[in-house]
Scaffold this motif. Structure first.
Motif, PDB file in Angstrom:
ATOM      1  N   LEU A  38      74.966  13.720  56.411  1.00 12.61           N
ATOM      2  CA  LEU A  38      74.061  13.273  57.471  1.00 12.61           C
ATOM      3  C   LEU A  38      72.817  12.576  56.917  1.00 12.61           C
ATOM      4  O   LEU A  38      72.216  11.758  57.610  1.00 12.61           O
ATOM      5  CB  LEU A  38      73.664  14.452  58.358  1.00 12.61           C
ATOM      6  CG  LEU A  38      74.762  15.013  59.264  1.00 12.61           C
ATOM      7  CD1 LEU A  38      74.266  16.228  60.013  1.00 12.61           C
ATOM      8  CD2 LEU A  38      75.261  13.956  60.231  1.00 12.61           C
ATOM      9  N   GLU A  39      72.412  12.933  55.697  1.00 11.22           N
ATOM     10  CA  GLU A  39      71.240  12.284  55.100  1.00 11.22           C
ATOM     11  C   GLU A  39      71.461  10.795  54.892  1.00 11.22           C
ATOM     12  O   GLU A  39      70.517  10.016  54.873  1.00 11.22           O
ATOM     13  CB  GLU A  39      70.898  12.936  53.760  1.00 11.22           C
ATOM     14  CG  GLU A  39      70.262  14.294  53.881  1.00 11.22           C
ATOM     15  CD  GLU A  39      70.060  14.959  52.538  1.00 11.22           C
ATOM     16  OE1 GLU A  39      70.551  14.449  51.515  1.00 11.22           O
ATOM     17  OE2 GLU A  39      69.408  16.012  52.527  1.00 11.22           O
ATOM     18  N   LYS A  40      72.695  10.400  54.718  1.00 13.21           N
ATOM     19  CA  LYS A  40      73.012   8.993  54.479  1.00 13.21           C
ATOM     20  C   LYS A  40      72.954   8.179  55.776  1.00 13.21           C
ATOM     21  O   LYS A  40      72.887   6.955  55.734  1.00 13.21           O
ATOM     22  CB  LYS A  40      74.398   8.878  53.855  1.00 13.21           C
ATOM     23  CG  LYS A  40      74.551   9.701  52.602  1.00 13.21           C
ATOM     24  CD  LYS A  40      75.024   8.880  51.469  1.00 13.21           C
ATOM     25  CE  LYS A  40      75.299   9.704  50.245  1.00 13.21           C
ATOM     26  NZ  LYS A  40      74.143  10.136  49.521  1.00 13.21           N
ATOM     27  N   LEU A  41      72.973   8.875  56.918  1.00 13.89           N
ATOM     28  CA  LEU A  41      72.923   8.191  58.211  1.00 13.89           C
ATOM     29  C   LEU A  41      71.496   8.208  58.756  1.00 13.89           C
ATOM     30  O   LEU A  41      70.671   9.016  58.343  1.00 13.89           O
ATOM     31  CB  LEU A  41      73.863   8.871  59.201  1.00 13.89           C
ATOM     32  CG  LEU A  41      75.339   8.938  58.818  1.00 13.89           C
ATOM     33  CD1 LEU A  41      76.086   9.786  59.822  1.00 13.89           C
ATOM     34  CD2 LEU A  41      75.936   7.542  58.742  1.00 13.89           C
ATOM     35  N   SER A  42      71.242   7.351  59.692  1.00 17.89           N
ATOM     36  CA  SER A  42      69.928   7.359  60.335  1.00 17.89           C
ATOM     37  C   SER A  42      70.072   6.905  61.786  1.00 17.89           C
ATOM     38  O   SER A  42      71.084   6.314  62.171  1.00 17.89           O
ATOM     39  CB  SER A  42      68.958   6.439  59.586  1.00 17.89           C
ATOM     40  OG  SER A  42      69.419   5.109  59.629  1.00 17.89           O
ATOM     41  N   ARG A  87      72.354  10.921  65.027  1.00 21.27           N
ATOM     42  CA  ARG A  87      72.312  11.752  66.240  1.00 21.27           C
ATOM     43  C   ARG A  87      73.710  12.003  66.798  1.00 21.27           C
ATOM     44  O   ARG A  87      74.054  13.122  67.159  1.00 21.27           O
ATOM     45  CB  ARG A  87      71.429  11.065  67.272  1.00 21.27           C
ATOM     46  CG  ARG A  87      71.271  11.823  68.555  1.00 21.27           C
ATOM     47  CD  ARG A  87      70.295  11.058  69.448  1.00 21.27           C
ATOM     48  NE  ARG A  87      70.422  11.439  70.823  1.00 21.27           N
ATOM     49  CZ  ARG A  87      69.816  12.471  71.374  1.00 21.27           C
ATOM     50  NH1 ARG A  87      69.038  13.226  70.646  1.00 21.27           N
ATOM     51  NH2 ARG A  87      69.987  12.753  72.643  1.00 21.27           N
ATOM     52  N   ILE A  88      74.542  10.959  66.845  1.00 24.45           N
ATOM     53  CA  ILE A  88      75.915  11.090  67.345  1.00 24.45           C
ATOM     54  C   ILE A  88      76.715  12.044  66.460  1.00 24.45           C
ATOM     55  O   ILE A  88      77.455  12.903  66.955  1.00 24.45           O
ATOM     56  CB  ILE A  88      76.600   9.707  67.448  1.00 24.45           C
ATOM     57  CG1 ILE A  88      75.956   8.874  68.548  1.00 24.45           C
ATOM     58  CG2 ILE A  88      78.097   9.834  67.682  1.00 24.45           C
ATOM     59  CD1 ILE A  88      76.055   9.471  69.940  1.00 24.45           C
ATOM     60  N   MET A  89      76.570  11.913  65.150  1.00 25.60           N
ATOM     61  CA  MET A  89      77.302  12.785  64.227  1.00 25.60           C
ATOM     62  C   MET A  89      76.841  14.237  64.344  1.00 25.60           C
ATOM     63  O   MET A  89      77.663  15.158  64.291  1.00 25.60           O
ATOM     64  CB  MET A  89      77.153  12.304  62.782  1.00 25.60           C
ATOM     65  CG  MET A  89      77.981  11.083  62.462  1.00 25.60           C
ATOM     66  SD  MET A  89      79.740  11.268  62.857  1.00 25.60           S
ATOM     67  CE  MET A  89      80.211  12.546  61.716  1.00 25.60           C
ATOM     68  N   GLU A  90      75.526  14.464  64.501  1.00 28.82           N
ATOM     69  CA  GLU A  90      75.026  15.824  64.688  1.00 28.82           C
ATOM     70  C   GLU A  90      75.590  16.433  65.965  1.00 28.82           C
ATOM     71  O   GLU A  90      76.004  17.593  65.977  1.00 28.82           O
ATOM     72  CB  GLU A  90      73.495  15.827  64.726  1.00 28.82           C
ATOM     73  CG  GLU A  90      72.850  15.654  63.390  1.00 28.82           C
ATOM     74  CD  GLU A  90      71.333  15.606  63.481  1.00 28.82           C
ATOM     75  OE1 GLU A  90      70.794  15.230  64.552  1.00 28.82           O
ATOM     76  OE2 GLU A  90      70.692  15.942  62.471  1.00 28.82           O
ATOM     77  N   ARG A 150      75.863  23.272  55.396  1.00 29.24           N
ATOM     78  CA  ARG A 150      76.025  22.261  56.434  1.00 29.24           C
ATOM     79  C   ARG A 150      76.420  20.943  55.803  1.00 29.24           C
ATOM     80  O   ARG A 150      76.511  20.823  54.585  1.00 29.24           O
ATOM     81  CB  ARG A 150      74.712  22.084  57.208  1.00 29.24           C
ATOM     82  CG  ARG A 150      74.338  23.342  57.968  1.00 29.24           C
ATOM     83  CD  ARG A 150      73.179  23.078  58.850  1.00 29.24           C
ATOM     84  NE  ARG A 150      72.825  24.304  59.555  1.00 29.24           N
ATOM     85  CZ  ARG A 150      71.963  24.357  60.515  1.00 29.24           C
ATOM     86  NH1 ARG A 150      71.361  23.281  60.920  1.00 29.24           N
ATOM     87  NH2 ARG A 150      71.689  25.488  61.107  1.00 29.24           N
ATOM     88  N   ILE A 151      76.597  19.974  56.623  1.00 28.57           N
ATOM     89  CA  ILE A 151      77.017  18.664  56.130  1.00 28.57           C
ATOM     90  C   ILE A 151      75.809  17.750  55.956  1.00 28.57           C
ATOM     91  O   ILE A 151      75.889  16.544  56.152  1.00 28.57           O
ATOM     92  CB  ILE A 151      78.060  18.044  57.072  1.00 28.57           C
ATOM     93  CG1 ILE A 151      77.498  17.932  58.482  1.00 28.57           C
ATOM     94  CG2 ILE A 151      79.334  18.839  57.075  1.00 28.57           C
ATOM     95  CD1 ILE A 151      78.333  17.054  59.374  1.00 28.57           C
TER      96      ILE A 151
END
Length: 160
Positions: free
Chosen positions: A79-83, A88-91, A74-75
């Motif tokens: 995604l860990e770099k975002l919060s 949520r939008i990227m997921e 997975r990516i």
């Protein structure tokens, strides 16, 4: 109602994983029979094809189970770099794209299965089996995978 559906879908994914394991056992059995047949000097038609069909079936039945368990690539590094809201939008965006492509894959395999059944196509291998028979498990597995990706998308959207 949603919790009951959620439990039943998770059971479906687990059963799909068990079916994949059974197909992998068949692959091992066919390979061992093929090796034994060479050692003892007899030939069984189609063993290589059957092990290939079982490997394809195992792969597609395993997709849903491994996806839900988080075993797919997975990516997450991205995604860990975002919060928060951005994560949520990227997921949601990633799962929406994955839902689209897995749905297209399932649609294509079902369409291919129907065409193969309609024209009674046979494999080109030594076994000459009706090709819709192994394609059925691939179509079912890809459909379960599509359901699992869509299910995860709905869970992410529903999560507060």
């Amino acid at each position: 109602m949603f919790e009951s559906l959620n439990r039943n879908l998770n059971k479906l994914y687990k059963i799909s994983g068990y079916i994949a394991a059974i197909f992998l056992i068949f692959v091992a059995i066919f390979i061992l029979i093929g090796i034994s047949s060479r050692i003892f000097g007899f030939y069984i038609r189609g063993l290589a094809e059957y092990s290939g069909y079982c490997m394809a079936s195992a792969s597609f039945f395993a997709l849903a189970y491994t996806f839900v368990e988080g075993s797919h690539i997975r990516i997450t590094l991205f995604l860990e770099k975002l919060s928060g809201f951005k994560k949520r939008i990227m997921e949601i965006w990633c799962l929406a794209i994955a839902s689209f492509f897995s749905g297209y894959l399932a649609f294509y395999f079902i369409k291919m299965l129907i065409i193969s059944y309609k024209f009674q196509e046979r494999s080109e291998g030594a076994d000459e089996i009706l090709i819709w028979i192994p394609q059925t498990s691939v179509a079912i597995g890809s459909t379960i995978f599509f359901i699992s990706v869509l299910h995860q998308l709905i869970l992410i959207i529903k999560k507060n």
